[in-house]
Design an enzyme around this catalytic site. Sequence first.
Site, mmCIF file in Angstrom:
data_model
loop_
_atom_site.group_PDB
_atom_site.id
_atom_site.type_symbol
_atom_site.label_atom_id
_atom_site.label_comp_id
_atom_site.label_asym_id
_atom_site.label_seq_id
_atom_site.Cartn_x
_atom_site.Cartn_y
_atom_site.Cartn_z
ATOM 1 C CG ASN A 116 -1.617 1.224 1.427
ATOM 2 O OD1 ASN A 116 -1.691 1.921 0.518
ATOM 3 N ND2 ASN A 116 -2.345 1.375 2.465
ATOM 4 C CD1 TRP A 117 3.635 1.351 -2.886
ATOM 5 C CD2 TRP A 117 3.338 2.458 -4.754
ATOM 6 N NE1 TRP A 117 4.329 0.594 -3.819
ATOM 7 C CE2 TRP A 117 4.273 1.229 -4.960
ATOM 8 C CE3 TRP A 117 2.905 3.351 -5.790
ATOM 9 C CZ2 TRP A 117 4.983 1.322 -6.445
ATOM 10 C CZ3 TRP A 117 3.722 2.950 -7.264
ATOM 11 C CH2 TRP A 117 4.464 1.854 -7.252
ATOM 12 C CE LYS A 118 0.019 3.342 4.810
ATOM 13 N NZ LYS A 118 0.024 3.389 6.454
ATOM 14 C CG HIS A 153 -5.429 2.026 5.397
ATOM 15 N ND1 HIS A 153 -5.190 3.063 6.393
ATOM 16 C CD2 HIS A 153 -4.692 1.101 5.150
ATOM 17 C CE1 HIS A 153 -3.820 2.612 6.591
ATOM 18 N NE2 HIS A 153 -3.686 1.671 6.009
ATOM 19 C CD GLU A 200 -2.729 5.683 6.855
ATOM 20 O OE1 GLU A 200 -2.855 5.628 5.489
ATOM 21 O OE2 GLU A 200 -1.832 5.283 7.288
ATOM 22 C CD GLU A 235 -3.218 -2.432 7.205
ATOM 23 O OE1 GLU A 235 -2.140 -2.535 6.848
ATOM 24 O OE2 GLU A 235 -3.854 -1.328 7.382
ATOM 25 N N GLY A 240 2.996 2.418 10.670
ATOM 26 C CA GLY A 240 3.922 3.356 10.408
ATOM 27 C C GLY A 240 4.508 3.595 11.696
ATOM 28 C CB SER A 260 5.612 -1.822 11.744
ATOM 29 O OG SER A 260 5.467 -0.467 12.069
ATOM 30 N N GLY A 299 2.919 -0.902 4.205
ATOM 31 C CA GLY A 299 2.981 0.365 3.820
ATOM 32 C C GLY A 299 4.695 0.864 3.440
ATOM 33 N N GLY A 300 5.171 1.307 4.447
ATOM 34 C CA GLY A 300 6.430 1.728 4.221
ATOM 35 C C GLY A 300 7.528 0.861 3.469
HETATM 36 P P1 13P Z 1 3.337 0.412 7.560
HETATM 37 O O1 13P Z 1 3.627 -0.909 6.909
HETATM 38 O O2 13P Z 1 3.875 1.606 6.927
HETATM 39 O O3 13P Z 1 3.360 0.307 9.023
HETATM 40 O O4 13P Z 1 1.870 0.440 7.221
HETATM 41 C C1 13P Z 1 1.036 -0.474 7.217
HETATM 42 C C2 13P Z 1 -0.606 -0.247 6.494
HETATM 43 O O5 13P Z 1 -1.064 0.954 6.815
HETATM 44 C C3 13P Z 1 -0.445 -0.718 5.340
HETATM 45 O O6 13P Z 1 -1.876 -0.597 4.903
#
Ligand code: 13P
Length: 253
Positions: A9-11, A95, A97, A167, A173, A213, A234-235
């Site tokens: 997930n590149w956000k 998600h 967010e 999640e 993050g 993470s 994500g990251g």
């Molecule tokens: P991280 O892997 O950066 O913690 O993000 C997780 C996430 O929100 C994936 O959707």
Amino acid sequence: MRKQVIAGNWKMNKTHREAEDFIQTVKNEVPSAEQVESVVCAPFPFLQKLVEETEGTSVEIGAQNMHFEESGAFTGEVSPVMLKELGVSYVVLGHSERREIFKETDEDVNKKAHAAFKHDLTPIVCVGESLEQREADQTMDVVEAQVKKALEGLTEDQIKQVIIAYEPIWAIGTGRTATSEQANEVCTHIRKVVADFASADAAEAVRIQYGGSVKPANVDELLSQSDIDGALVGGASLEADSFLKLVEAGKHE
Ligand code: 13P
């Protein structure tokens, strides 16, 4: 045996050029689609190009959100019809967010899940508790309510195809991963919720990812757990090398 699904997930990250470089590096390097599902969920402006460039490869492209209506006066929104037309195969729904910052509700997520199936998109439905809820010992109840509402009205067949991403918000993050036991405990509970809500068959089939993470250093341990069938990342999905390590880990499970 459930196939692992590793989704990046590149956000709201990357330029067009960076997206292009990433996909050129990974598209022929991921394991075959029979071994693991490799998905890149990118921002809307990159989707068309990414779909075109990954045609005939084992990389699938997903969106990070969509509206549940097919068209209409919803300024700034993107519809499931538009995504399907582009050749997108997956869509992340609810998600944390989106829930926190954009005030999406469980009801929105449910409407979006129905819309996804109507347009032949595989929904990745995100659920998870806040730190406050975990500390108040409400994790299982919170997650159970989110899962049940998201799946409401779907057929058993559709439920089998849903991907649920657990999640925990406090692990997103933050570098603070849930331990594999903590993650698996909740994923096992989610599977039981699906069994009670739909059927034992649906629970056996549904894939449950962990997200928060995840990185190459901890992915093996997480994926080795009994009820974890993949990761939403994500990251650590932003760099091609790291993404390739993650999908490679999914292959072995
Ligand atoms: P991280 O892997 O950066 O913690 O993000 C997780 C996430 O929100 C994936 O959707």
